[in-house]
Design a protein around this motif. Structure first.
Motif, PDB file in Angstrom:
ATOM      1  N   LEU A  26     -10.848  -5.319   7.780  1.00 39.50           N
ATOM      2  CA  LEU A  26     -11.396  -5.677   6.459  1.00 39.50           C
ATOM      3  C   LEU A  26     -11.958  -4.597   5.668  1.00 39.50           C
ATOM      4  O   LEU A  26     -12.082  -4.350   4.678  1.00 39.50           O
ATOM      5  CB  LEU A  26     -12.155  -6.876   6.518  1.00 39.50           C
ATOM      6  N   THR A  27     -13.085  -3.891   6.449  1.00 38.78           N
ATOM      7  CA  THR A  27     -13.855  -2.745   6.082  1.00 38.78           C
ATOM      8  C   THR A  27     -12.925  -1.706   5.537  1.00 38.78           C
ATOM      9  O   THR A  27     -13.099  -1.115   4.278  1.00 38.78           O
ATOM     10  CB  THR A  27     -14.957  -2.253   7.181  1.00 38.78           C
ATOM     11  N   ILE A  28     -12.057  -1.305   6.344  1.00 37.39           N
ATOM     12  CA  ILE A  28     -11.081  -0.240   5.982  1.00 37.39           C
ATOM     13  C   ILE A  28     -10.056  -0.603   4.811  1.00 37.39           C
ATOM     14  O   ILE A  28     -10.081   0.115   3.817  1.00 37.39           O
ATOM     15  CB  ILE A  28     -10.099   0.119   7.227  1.00 37.39           C
ATOM     16  N   ALA A  29      -9.753  -2.008   4.589  1.00 35.63           N
ATOM     17  CA  ALA A  29      -9.034  -2.328   3.506  1.00 35.63           C
ATOM     18  C   ALA A  29      -9.844  -2.059   2.223  1.00 35.63           C
ATOM     19  O   ALA A  29      -9.353  -1.892   1.180  1.00 35.63           O
ATOM     20  CB  ALA A  29      -8.389  -3.738   3.704  1.00 35.63           C
ATOM     21  N   LEU A  30     -11.189  -2.473   2.342  1.00 38.85           N
ATOM     22  CA  LEU A  30     -11.945  -2.564   1.309  1.00 38.85           C
ATOM     23  C   LEU A  30     -12.036  -1.186   0.644  1.00 38.85           C
ATOM     24  O   LEU A  30     -12.280  -0.746  -0.392  1.00 38.85           O
ATOM     25  CB  LEU A  30     -13.442  -3.262   1.431  1.00 38.85           C
ATOM     26  N   ILE A  31     -12.594  -0.278   1.595  1.00 37.09           N
ATOM     27  CA  ILE A  31     -12.762   1.099   1.289  1.00 37.09           C
ATOM     28  C   ILE A  31     -11.488   1.858   0.695  1.00 37.09           C
ATOM     29  O   ILE A  31     -11.635   2.635  -0.112  1.00 37.09           O
ATOM     30  CB  ILE A  31     -13.218   1.840   2.473  1.00 37.09           C
ATOM     31  N   LEU A  32     -10.395   1.632   1.290  1.00 35.67           N
ATOM     32  CA  LEU A  32      -9.045   1.947   0.853  1.00 35.67           C
ATOM     33  C   LEU A  32      -8.930   1.520  -0.700  1.00 35.67           C
ATOM     34  O   LEU A  32      -8.355   2.215  -1.372  1.00 35.67           O
ATOM     35  CB  LEU A  32      -7.981   1.711   1.775  1.00 35.67           C
ATOM     36  N   THR A  33      -9.067   0.088  -0.868  1.00 34.02           N
ATOM     37  CA  THR A  33      -8.926  -0.359  -2.298  1.00 34.02           C
ATOM     38  C   THR A  33      -9.816   0.380  -3.336  1.00 34.02           C
ATOM     39  O   THR A  33      -9.542   0.715  -4.435  1.00 34.02           O
ATOM     40  CB  THR A  33      -9.543  -1.751  -2.290  1.00 34.02           C
ATOM     41  N   ALA A  34     -11.195   0.508  -2.774  1.00 36.86           N
ATOM     42  CA  ALA A  34     -12.039   1.510  -3.742  1.00 36.86           C
ATOM     43  C   ALA A  34     -11.464   2.684  -4.066  1.00 36.86           C
ATOM     44  O   ALA A  34     -11.506   3.281  -5.249  1.00 36.86           O
ATOM     45  CB  ALA A  34     -13.427   1.484  -2.984  1.00 36.86           C
ATOM     46  N   GLY A  35     -11.007   3.300  -2.979  1.00 38.66           N
ATOM     47  CA  GLY A  35     -10.383   4.825  -3.242  1.00 38.66           C
ATOM     48  C   GLY A  35      -9.154   4.646  -3.970  1.00 38.66           C
ATOM     49  O   GLY A  35      -9.055   5.664  -4.871  1.00 38.66           O
ATOM     50  N   TRP A 260     -12.271   9.238   5.042  1.00 41.89           N
ATOM     51  CA  TRP A 260     -12.820   8.442   6.053  1.00 41.89           C
ATOM     52  C   TRP A 260     -11.911   7.632   6.819  1.00 41.89           C
ATOM     53  O   TRP A 260     -11.838   7.525   7.943  1.00 41.89           O
ATOM     54  CB  TRP A 260     -13.984   7.664   5.380  1.00 41.89           C
ATOM     55  N   ALA A 261     -10.936   7.037   5.985  1.00 42.37           N
ATOM     56  CA  ALA A 261      -9.990   6.129   6.569  1.00 42.37           C
ATOM     57  C   ALA A 261      -8.891   6.875   7.628  1.00 42.37           C
ATOM     58  O   ALA A 261      -8.681   6.202   8.421  1.00 42.37           O
ATOM     59  CB  ALA A 261      -9.399   5.220   5.369  1.00 42.37           C
ATOM     60  N   VAL A 262      -8.754   7.974   7.091  1.00 34.93           N
ATOM     61  CA  VAL A 262      -7.560   8.770   7.989  1.00 34.93           C
ATOM     62  C   VAL A 262      -7.962   9.128   9.271  1.00 34.93           C
ATOM     63  O   VAL A 262      -7.484   9.450  10.247  1.00 34.93           O
ATOM     64  CB  VAL A 262      -7.132   9.950   7.275  1.00 34.93           C
ATOM     65  N   LYS A 263      -9.434   8.959   9.509  1.00 33.82           N
ATOM     66  CA  LYS A 263      -9.966   9.175  10.777  1.00 33.82           C
ATOM     67  C   LYS A 263      -9.538   7.862  11.680  1.00 33.82           C
ATOM     68  O   LYS A 263      -9.362   7.903  12.889  1.00 33.82           O
ATOM     69  CB  LYS A 263     -11.611   9.338  10.828  1.00 33.82           C
ATOM     70  N   TRP A 264      -9.556   6.695  11.033  1.00 38.12           N
ATOM     71  CA  TRP A 264      -9.203   5.617  12.072  1.00 38.12           C
ATOM     72  C   TRP A 264      -7.648   4.819  11.857  1.00 38.12           C
ATOM     73  O   TRP A 264      -7.695   4.091  12.834  1.00 38.12           O
ATOM     74  CB  TRP A 264     -10.318   4.414  11.507  1.00 38.12           C
ATOM     75  N   ILE A 265      -7.133   5.237  10.995  1.00 38.80           N
ATOM     76  CA  ILE A 265      -5.708   4.716  11.137  1.00 38.80           C
ATOM     77  C   ILE A 265      -4.601   6.010  10.791  1.00 38.80           C
ATOM     78  O   ILE A 265      -5.104   7.021  10.525  1.00 38.80           O
ATOM     79  CB  ILE A 265      -5.643   3.532  10.071  1.00 38.80           C
ATOM     80  N   ASN A 266      -3.352   5.170  11.003  1.00 35.92           N
ATOM     81  CA  ASN A 266      -2.212   6.325  10.914  1.00 35.92           C
ATOM     82  C   ASN A 266      -2.257   6.989   9.480  1.00 35.92           C
ATOM     83  O   ASN A 266      -2.291   6.555   8.450  1.00 35.92           O
ATOM     84  CB  ASN A 266      -0.900   5.604  11.224  1.00 35.92           C
TER      85      ASN A 266
END
Length: 317
Positions: A26-35, A260-266
Motif C-alpha cells: 500500500l505504501t509503495i502504491a501510494l508513493i507511485l501514485t503521487a509520483g 525510492w520505489a525502484v529499490k523495492w520492486i522490479n
C-alpha cells in the motif's frame, strides 16, 4: 550488479539495505501514485516556461533543464548531512554519479524534443522505459527476455512507427527530430533508474542519492547552454516560477518517488506505472492549450502501450 529479483521477494541480505524492512504494498502504491500525478505536470510546465520566455530553441530547453536540476539540488542541500553516517559499499558513488550523468542526458534530449514535437507524442515515446529496461536486463544482466516480452517489444516498436508518422493539432516544427530525441531520452532514463537502484542497494539512502544524482545532472547541464549562446538570465519572472515548480513537483516529488520505489520492486513494474504519465499530460495539455492528439497518434499510442503490457507480462518473474 546484483539480480533485482532478490529484492522483489522482500528479503534483502544482511547489510545490503539501509532499511531492513520492505515497505508495505500500500505504501509503495501510494508513493507511485503521487509520483505519476507529479510527473504529469512536467511537459505542461515546460510548455508554460517556453511560452513565458517568448521563444523555443534547443538552447532554451537546456537552460530549463539546467535550472530545474539546479533548483532541485539546492532544495536538497540538507540531505547531504546524511553523508556523515552513511555506510556505502564499493562502487556506490560511481553508480550514483553515473545515474546523474544519464539523468542530464535524459532531460537534455526529452525537454528539447518538446520544442519539435507534440506533448502527446513526446510523453508517449519518452515513457517506453519498460522496453529498454527489459532489453538492458538482457544485455547487462544476462536475463534473456521471454518470447512474450520479445513479442511485446516488436508490437511497441510498431506503435512507435505509427506515432512517428502521425500528427496532432500541434505536431511541432520538426516531428521526426523531436520523436528521436524523446526515444533517446527514454533510453537514458532507463539506464538512470537501473544505476540509481544499484546505488541504493550499495548503501545510499533516497535523500542522499537524490542529492548526488540531481547535483551531478545539474553540473552537466549547466555546461551546455553556453554552447548554444543561450543566457540563464533576462527572462520574465513567470519563466523562473515555472522552472521552480518543475523542480518541486515533477522532480522532487515525481522522480524521487520512482527512485525510492525502484529499490523495492522490479524496475520494469515501476517504469510500467510511469506509462500513466501521457494520459495525465495529454489531459492537462488539452485543458491548458487545446492540444488534441490526432487519430493516428492515438492509435499508435494504443498499439505501443499494448506492446509494453505484453513485454511486462512476459517479464513477470
Amino acid at each position: 550488479m546484483r539480480n533485482w529479483q532478490d529484492s522483489d521477494r522482500g528479503k534483502p541480505t544482511e547489510g545490503q539495505y539501509n532499511q531492513p524492512v520492505r515497505p508495505s504494498n500500500l505504501t509503495i502504491a501510494l508513493i507511485l501514485t503521487a509520483g505519476v500525478l507529479a510527473i504529469s505536470f512536467g511537459s505542461v510546465l515546460v510548455r508554460l516556461a517556453t511560452t513565458a520566455a517568448g521563444f523555443e530553441s534547443p538552447g532554451l530547453s537546456l537552460v530549463i533543464s539546467a535550472l530545474r536540476l539546479t533548483a532541485a539540488s539546492l532544495l536538497l542541500l540538507p540531505a547531504w548531512q546524511a553523508l556523515r553516517g552513511a555506510r556505502l559499499e564499493a562502487g556506490a558513488w560511481i553508480y550514483a554519479v553515473l545515474a546523474g550523468v544519464l539523468l542530464a542526458v535524459h532531460f537534455a534530449t526529452w525537454i528539447t524534443s518538446i520544442s519539435f514535437t507534440s506533448i502527446a507524442v513526446s510523453t508517449t515515446l519518452v515513457n517506453t522505459n519498460p522496453l529498454w529496461v527489459a532489453l538492458l536486463a538482457w544485455l547487462w544482466l544476462g536475463q534473456r527476455p521471454s518470447a512474450l516480452t520479445l513479442a511485446g517489444i516488436a508490437v511497441a516498436f510498431a506503435g512507435g512507427v505509427v506515432i512517428a508518422l502521425g500528427g496532432s493539432s500541434n505536431p511541432g516544427s520538426n516531428p521526426a527530430l523531436g520523436n528521436l530525441l524523446a526515444l533517446l531520452g527514454a533510453l537514458a532514463a532507463s539506464c538512470y533508474f537501473l544505476l540509481g537502484r544499484e546505488a541504493q542497494r550499495r548503501g545510499f539512502g533516497i535523500g542522499l542519492y537524490a542529492a548526488v544524482a540531481y547535483s551531478t545532472a545539474a553540473v552537466v547541464l549547466l555546461l551546455l547552454p553556453p554552447l548554444f549562446q543561450t543566457p540563464f538570465s533576462g527572462y520574465p519572472p513567470a519563466f523562473y516560477l515555472w522552472v521552480v515548480l518543475m523542480a518541486l513537483i515533477p522532480q522532487l516529488i515525481g522522480h524521487t518517488s520512482f527512485n525510492w520505489a525502484v529499490k523495492w520492486i522490479n524496475p520494469v513494474i515501476v517504469t510500467l506505472v510511469i506509462l500513466l504519465e501521457p494520459i495525465g499530460a495529454s489531459l492537462l495539455a488539452f485543458a491548458l492549450f487545446g492540444e488534441l492528439p490526432g487519430a493516428q497518434v492515438l492509435a499508435g499510442a494504443g498499439v505501443m502501450l499494448a506492446g509494453v503490457v505484453l513485454a511486462v507480462l512476459g517479464n513477470r518473474s
